[in-house]
Enzyme design. Sequence first.
Site, PDB file in Angstrom:
ATOM      1  N   HIS A   1     -14.800   1.309  -1.137  1.00 10.73           N
ATOM      2  CA  HIS A   1     -13.706   0.078  -0.756  1.00 10.73           C
ATOM      3  C   HIS A   1     -12.650   1.046  -0.049  1.00 10.73           C
ATOM      4  CE1 HIS A   1     -14.784  -2.733  -4.034  1.00 10.73           C
ATOM      5  NE2 HIS A   1     -15.630  -2.779  -2.967  1.00 10.73           N
TER       6      HIS A   1
ATOM      7  N   ASP B   1      -7.871   5.566  -4.976  1.00 10.53           N
ATOM      8  CA  ASP B   1      -6.995   6.729  -5.593  1.00 10.53           C
ATOM      9  C   ASP B   1      -7.914   7.897  -5.213  1.00 10.53           C
ATOM     10  OD1 ASP B   1      -7.859   5.880  -8.778  1.00 10.53           O
ATOM     11  OD2 ASP B   1      -8.560   7.773  -7.890  1.00 10.53           O
TER      12      ASP B   1
ATOM     13  N   ASN C   1     -17.167   0.906 -20.768  1.00  9.61           N
ATOM     14  CA  ASN C   1     -16.072   0.025 -20.235  1.00  9.61           C
ATOM     15  C   ASN C   1     -15.081  -0.226 -21.364  1.00  9.61           C
ATOM     16  OD1 ASN C   1     -14.727  -1.098 -17.876  1.00  9.61           O
ATOM     17  ND2 ASN C   1     -15.057  -3.079 -18.950  1.00  9.61           N
TER      18      ASN C   1
ATOM     19  N   CYS D   1      -0.151   7.305  15.491  1.00 10.92           N
ATOM     20  CA  CYS D   1      -1.471   7.783  15.380  1.00 10.92           C
ATOM     21  C   CYS D   1      -1.558   9.311  15.647  1.00 10.92           C
ATOM     22  CB  CYS D   1      -2.542   7.005  15.992  1.00 10.92           C
ATOM     23  SG  CYS D   1      -4.066   7.817  15.588  1.00 10.92           S
TER      24      CYS D   1
ATOM     25  N   TYR E   1       0.949  -1.178   0.001  1.00 13.67           N
ATOM     26  CA  TYR E   1      -0.015  -0.118  -0.174  1.00 13.67           C
ATOM     27  C   TYR E   1       0.797   1.201  -0.104  1.00 13.67           C
ATOM     28  CZ  TYR E   1      -4.178  -2.707  -0.085  1.00 13.67           C
ATOM     29  OH  TYR E   1      -5.066  -3.578  -0.650  1.00 13.67           O
TER      30      TYR E   1
HETATM   31  C1  BV8 Z   1     -17.288  -8.851   1.220  1.00 14.53           C
HETATM   32  C2  BV8 Z   1      -9.464  -2.259  -2.162  1.00 14.53           C
HETATM   33  C3  BV8 Z   1     -18.729  -9.658   2.955  1.00 14.53           C
HETATM   34  C4  BV8 Z   1      -8.209  -3.238  -2.211  1.00 14.53           C
HETATM   35  C5  BV8 Z   1     -10.773  -4.001  -3.260  1.00 14.53           C
HETATM   36  C6  BV8 Z   1     -17.462 -15.822  -4.612  1.00 14.53           C
HETATM   37  C7  BV8 Z   1     -18.571 -15.052  -5.367  1.00 14.53           C
HETATM   38  C8  BV8 Z   1     -18.916 -13.702  -4.883  1.00 14.53           C
HETATM   39  C9  BV8 Z   1     -18.269 -12.952  -4.061  1.00 14.53           C
HETATM   40  C10 BV8 Z   1     -17.291 -13.538  -3.417  1.00 14.53           C
HETATM   41  C11 BV8 Z   1     -16.684 -14.789  -3.674  1.00 14.53           C
HETATM   42  N1  BV8 Z   1     -15.771 -14.999  -2.904  1.00 14.53           N
HETATM   43  C12 BV8 Z   1     -15.400 -13.987  -2.151  1.00 14.53           C
HETATM   44  C13 BV8 Z   1     -16.369 -13.064  -2.628  1.00 14.53           C
HETATM   45  C14 BV8 Z   1     -16.591 -11.791  -1.867  1.00 14.53           C
HETATM   46  C15 BV8 Z   1     -15.410 -10.777  -2.487  1.00 14.53           C
HETATM   47  C16 BV8 Z   1     -15.307 -11.011  -4.043  1.00 14.53           C
HETATM   48  O1  BV8 Z   1     -16.359 -10.465  -4.639  1.00 14.53           O
HETATM   49  N2  BV8 Z   1     -14.497 -11.623  -4.490  1.00 14.53           N
HETATM   50  C17 BV8 Z   1     -14.200 -11.752  -5.815  1.00 14.53           C
HETATM   51  C18 BV8 Z   1     -12.886 -11.833  -6.226  1.00 14.53           C
HETATM   52  C19 BV8 Z   1     -14.939 -12.947  -6.360  1.00 14.53           C
HETATM   53  N3  BV8 Z   1     -15.845  -9.393  -1.858  1.00 14.53           N
HETATM   54  C20 BV8 Z   1     -15.511  -9.039  -1.058  1.00 14.53           C
HETATM   55  O2  BV8 Z   1     -14.742  -9.743  -0.117  1.00 14.53           O
HETATM   56  C21 BV8 Z   1     -16.170  -7.601  -0.598  1.00 14.53           C
HETATM   57  N4  BV8 Z   1     -16.441  -7.906   0.792  1.00 14.53           N
HETATM   58  O3  BV8 Z   1     -17.989  -9.401   0.407  1.00 14.53           O
HETATM   59  O4  BV8 Z   1     -18.029  -8.730   2.374  1.00 14.53           O
HETATM   60  C22 BV8 Z   1     -19.027  -9.300   4.283  1.00 14.53           C
HETATM   61  C23 BV8 Z   1     -20.189  -9.481   4.612  1.00 14.53           C
HETATM   62  C24 BV8 Z   1     -20.570  -9.116   6.050  1.00 14.53           C
HETATM   63  C25 BV8 Z   1     -19.499  -8.844   6.924  1.00 14.53           C
HETATM   64  C26 BV8 Z   1     -18.331  -8.736   6.469  1.00 14.53           C
HETATM   65  C27 BV8 Z   1     -17.891  -9.058   5.299  1.00 14.53           C
HETATM   66  C28 BV8 Z   1     -15.012  -6.726  -0.336  1.00 14.53           C
HETATM   67  C29 BV8 Z   1     -14.452  -6.287  -1.887  1.00 14.53           C
HETATM   68  C30 BV8 Z   1     -13.649  -5.079  -1.832  1.00 14.53           C
HETATM   69  C31 BV8 Z   1     -11.895  -5.648  -2.001  1.00 14.53           C
HETATM   70  N5  BV8 Z   1     -11.344  -4.234  -2.005  1.00 14.53           N
HETATM   71  N6  BV8 Z   1      -9.961  -2.892  -3.385  1.00 14.53           N
HETATM   72  C32 BV8 Z   1      -7.334  -2.419  -3.168  1.00 14.53           C
HETATM   73  O5  BV8 Z   1      -7.688  -1.432  -3.766  1.00 14.53           O
HETATM   74  O6  BV8 Z   1      -5.925  -2.623  -2.859  1.00 14.53           O
HETATM   75  S1  BV8 Z   1     -11.408  -4.415  -4.664  1.00 14.53           S
HETATM   76  C33 BV8 Z   1     -10.573  -4.242  -6.004  1.00 14.53           C
HETATM   77  O7  BV8 Z   1     -11.118  -4.875  -6.957  1.00 14.53           O
HETATM   78  C34 BV8 Z   1     -11.101  -2.831  -6.413  1.00 14.53           C
HETATM   79  O8  BV8 Z   1     -11.182  -1.860  -5.426  1.00 14.53           O
HETATM   80  C35 BV8 Z   1     -12.356  -2.871  -7.440  1.00 14.53           C
HETATM   81  O9  BV8 Z   1     -13.141  -2.575  -6.360  1.00 14.53           O
HETATM   82  C36 BV8 Z   1     -12.274  -4.454  -7.429  1.00 14.53           C
HETATM   83  C37 BV8 Z   1     -12.802  -4.673  -9.030  1.00 14.53           C
HETATM   84  O10 BV8 Z   1     -11.784  -4.335  -9.795  1.00 14.53           O
HETATM   85  P1  BV8 Z   1     -12.105  -3.065 -10.834  1.00 14.53           P
HETATM   86  O11 BV8 Z   1     -12.345  -1.766 -10.290  1.00 14.53           O
HETATM   87  O12 BV8 Z   1     -13.182  -3.683 -11.539  1.00 14.53           O
HETATM   88  O13 BV8 Z   1     -10.768  -3.374 -11.843  1.00 14.53           O
HETATM   89  P2  BV8 Z   1     -10.488  -4.484 -12.768  1.00 14.53           P
HETATM   90  O14 BV8 Z   1      -9.158  -4.380 -13.130  1.00 14.53           O
HETATM   91  O15 BV8 Z   1     -11.170  -5.560 -12.254  1.00 14.53           O
HETATM   92  O16 BV8 Z   1     -11.397  -4.112 -14.006  1.00 14.53           O
HETATM   93  C38 BV8 Z   1     -11.097  -2.918 -14.769  1.00 14.53           C
HETATM   94  C39 BV8 Z   1     -11.998  -2.728 -15.800  1.00 14.53           C
HETATM   95  O17 BV8 Z   1     -11.621  -1.347 -16.377  1.00 14.53           O
HETATM   96  C40 BV8 Z   1     -11.756  -3.737 -16.824  1.00 14.53           C
HETATM   97  O18 BV8 Z   1     -13.248  -4.130 -17.057  1.00 14.53           O
HETATM   98  C41 BV8 Z   1     -11.094  -3.259 -18.022  1.00 14.53           C
HETATM   99  O19 BV8 Z   1     -11.622  -3.599 -19.355  1.00 14.53           O
HETATM  100  C42 BV8 Z   1     -11.713  -1.691 -17.840  1.00 14.53           C
HETATM  101  N7  BV8 Z   1     -10.901  -0.745 -18.409  1.00 14.53           N
HETATM  102  C43 BV8 Z   1      -9.301  -0.886 -18.389  1.00 14.53           C
HETATM  103  N8  BV8 Z   1      -8.923   0.317 -19.125  1.00 14.53           N
HETATM  104  C44 BV8 Z   1     -10.190   0.981 -19.536  1.00 14.53           C
HETATM  105  C45 BV8 Z   1     -11.167   0.431 -19.098  1.00 14.53           C
HETATM  106  N9  BV8 Z   1     -12.288   0.966 -18.956  1.00 14.53           N
HETATM  107  C46 BV8 Z   1     -12.419   2.192 -19.616  1.00 14.53           C
HETATM  108  N10 BV8 Z   1     -11.148   3.072 -20.258  1.00 14.53           N
HETATM  109  C47 BV8 Z   1      -9.922   2.274 -20.018  1.00 14.53           C
HETATM  110  N11 BV8 Z   1      -9.031   3.169 -20.478  1.00 14.53           N
END
Ligand code: BV8
Length: 229
Positions: free
Chosen positions: A109, A94, A202, A136, A56
């Site tokens: 997030h 960011d 997207n 802190c 981070y």
């Molecule tokens: C929770 C901070 C419950 C970290 C992030 C199975 C099924 C369903 C869900 C789950 C599962 N197993 C686990 C889960 C839950 C899990 C989850 O969804 N996992 C996924 C991997 C399957 N979710 C969680 O854990 C969430 N919490 O469920 O809590 C709970 C309930 C009660 C009590 C307690 C808990 C928490 C999720 C948050 C995690 N933290 N970020 C950090 O930043 O370091 S997530 C991280 O990935 C990002 O923040 C972002 O939100 C996320 C997705 O990424 P995107 O933003 O979509 O980026 P990505 O690279 O994937 O895609 C980019 C897109 O942009 C692409 O489509 C690309 O084509 C496009 N692109 C690229 N360039 C361009 C563009 N578009 C336009 N113009 C361009 N130039």
Amino acid sequence: MAKIPSIVILTGAGVSAESGIDTFRSEGGLWEQHRVEDVATPEAFARDPDLVLRFYDMRRAAIQTKQPNAAHEALARLDAEWPGELLIITQNVDDLHERAGGSRLLHMHGTHLTAWCLACDGRPEWREPLIDRPACPQCGAAGQMRPDIVWFGEMPYEMERIYAAVGACDLFVSIGTSGAVYPAAGLVREARARGAMTLELNLEPSQGSYFFHESRHGPATRLVPEWVS
Ligand code: BV8
């Protein structure tokens, strides 16, 4: 008088890609041979806090060298000018929406702009590395600060406010997200079920494209200004 449509905008890493901030899944989301999902978890922080803090610190420092792009600026203009309800829900940690002038913003997030003190639960403004276990500024406890970022397995921030806004909106626009992470990826279905029009901007079809009334594909710096104008 006709009601002014309320708008909810969900942004992901793709909206910051053209500012030079890596998305999660373009390069396979790898960092020092670790998948982001393996580093961005409470378990990883418990197992190897230095690895997670370095991850981070590196990203916070990198973000401070980047600038908002035309997509952030177009959204900030819309935010400033739209007379009805509008909320930008960003998955990004960011501060480019802020630096472009966005104000009706929610970081579901978390954000690099603050840190989280586990001793006093404070969220002080933060810009420095955490690897040196600083004290802190609110309670003075040393070595108790973690990134104020929602890790996998942790509950995103302000979900009640998010569901209320999504459930009441007339237009839901998703920009630059792969639709891979929940609950963010499920919001389009909430919006659609409550009668909103849904639009995806997207680079390519996302995992959730099927749920949108309309999907437009291309770079955010072209699609977003075109949509806002
Ligand atoms: C929770 C901070 C419950 C970290 C992030 C199975 C099924 C369903 C869900 C789950 C599962 N197993 C686990 C889960 C839950 C899990 C989850 O969804 N996992 C996924 C991997 C399957 N979710 C969680 O854990 C969430 N919490 O469920 O809590 C709970 C309930 C009660 C009590 C307690 C808990 C928490 C999720 C948050 C995690 N933290 N970020 C950090 O930043 O370091 S997530 C991280 O990935 C990002 O923040 C972002 O939100 C996320 C997705 O990424 P995107 O933003 O979509 O980026 P990505 O690279 O994937 O895609 C980019 C897109 O942009 C692409 O489509 C690309 O084509 C496009 N692109 C690229 N360039 C361009 C563009 N578009 C336009 N113009 C361009 N130039």
